[in-house]
Design an enzyme around this catalytic site. Structure first.
Site, PDB file in Angstrom:
ATOM      1  N   CYS A  65      -8.103  44.016 -10.332  1.00  0.00           N
ATOM      2  CA  CYS A  65      -8.289  42.634 -10.781  1.00  0.00           C
ATOM      3  C   CYS A  65      -7.833  41.668  -9.681  1.00  0.00           C
ATOM      4  CB  CYS A  65      -7.572  42.415 -12.116  1.00  0.00           C
ATOM      5  SG  CYS A  65      -8.129  40.929 -13.002  1.00  0.00           S
ATOM      6  N   HIS A  92      -9.212  47.201 -15.611  1.00  0.00           N
ATOM      7  CA  HIS A  92      -7.812  47.618 -15.560  1.00  0.00           C
ATOM      8  C   HIS A  92      -7.618  49.048 -16.071  1.00  0.00           C
ATOM      9  CE1 HIS A  92      -5.747  43.699 -14.801  1.00  0.00           C
ATOM     10  NE2 HIS A  92      -6.848  43.198 -15.323  1.00  0.00           N
ATOM     11  N   GLU A 143      -5.074  50.887 -15.635  1.00  0.00           N
ATOM     12  CA  GLU A 143      -3.674  51.035 -16.070  1.00  0.00           C
ATOM     13  C   GLU A 143      -3.467  50.557 -17.506  1.00  0.00           C
ATOM     14  OE1 GLU A 143      -3.635  46.720 -14.815  1.00  0.00           O
ATOM     15  OE2 GLU A 143      -4.834  48.523 -14.494  1.00  0.00           O
TER      16      GLU A 143
END
Length: 222
Positions: free
Chosen positions: A86, A194, A196
């Site tokens: 990002c 994302h 994660e």
């Protein structure tokens, strides 16, 4: 394996990234943007999402000129691994480690939802845990995720197999539906979604786990 996660004023995904690395087996050090050196013998540098320096000037432009980014560039130029997610992707384009630019979303609105991605290559340490054509679901959260390169650079990315992920249903206007790209040596990945945030059952999905695990597996055998 040793990972370093860079922290800028306005980073808000640094801890998420650190936890994802740790659960995959990495020893993680958080590195402040004013530091001038990375930890010794670091294997991979994570540049997290957020709003570094409030996204003033251009997203990632101020962060790219932080003292630590000189060391990140040097690490990449030595063949080290770098993952920018990002805002981290935006920073990597601003440093020149990845081509292109991230522009305002085509709809001019901030988008926060889980999207479907298609894996375009498994020939990187980041994507070797997936198969080409595999559909995965990863959250996005951005206002400036509209990836742009000119026609010549797009053709180069396609010819060299450097498009890592594409959106199944383009949410932001990115050229050729691109959600993530890798460097020429395939050791730097930038992506807007994302992974994660898709690394634990509590997140509502775990499609991001394979990225961190395969990366650690590749580093262990390098």
């Amino acid at each position: 394996m040793k990972a370093a996660v860079i922290v800028f004023p306005g980073s808000n995904c640094d801890r998420d990234m650190a936890v994802a690395f740790e659960r995959a087996g990495a020893d993680v050090t958080m590195v402040w943007h004013k530091d001038t050196a990375l930890p010794q013998d670091v294997d991979i540098v994570g540049v997290p999402g957020g709003f570094s320096f409030g996204d003033y000037l251009r997203c990632g432009a101020i962060a790219a000129n932080s003292p630590i980014c000189q060391s990140v560039v040097s690490h990449a130029e030595r063949g080290g691994y770098v993952l920018g997610i990002c805002n981290g992707f935006q920073i990597l384009t601003e440093t020149g480690l990845l081509p292109g630019a991230l522009r305002r979303n085509a709809g001019l609105k901030y988008i926060c939802r889980t999207v479907e991605l298609t894996v375009e290559t498994a020939d990187t340490a980041f994507t070797s845990g997936y198969s080409v054509g595999q559909s995965i679901h990863i959250p996005i959260a951005h206002h400036d995720g509209n990836y742009f390169v000119d026609d010549a650079k797009l053709a180069q990315l396609q010819d060299e197999g450097r498009i890592a992920f594409k959106y199944a249903d383009n949410p932001n206007g990115s050229v050729a539906d691109i959600a993530g790209v890798v460097s020429k040596n395939r050791r730097v990945l930038g992506m807007m979604p994302h992974p994660e945030r898709a690394a634990d059952e509590g997140h509502g999905g775990t499609d991001g786990v394979a990225m961190f695990r395969s990366l650690m597996d590749q580093l262990a055998t390098a």
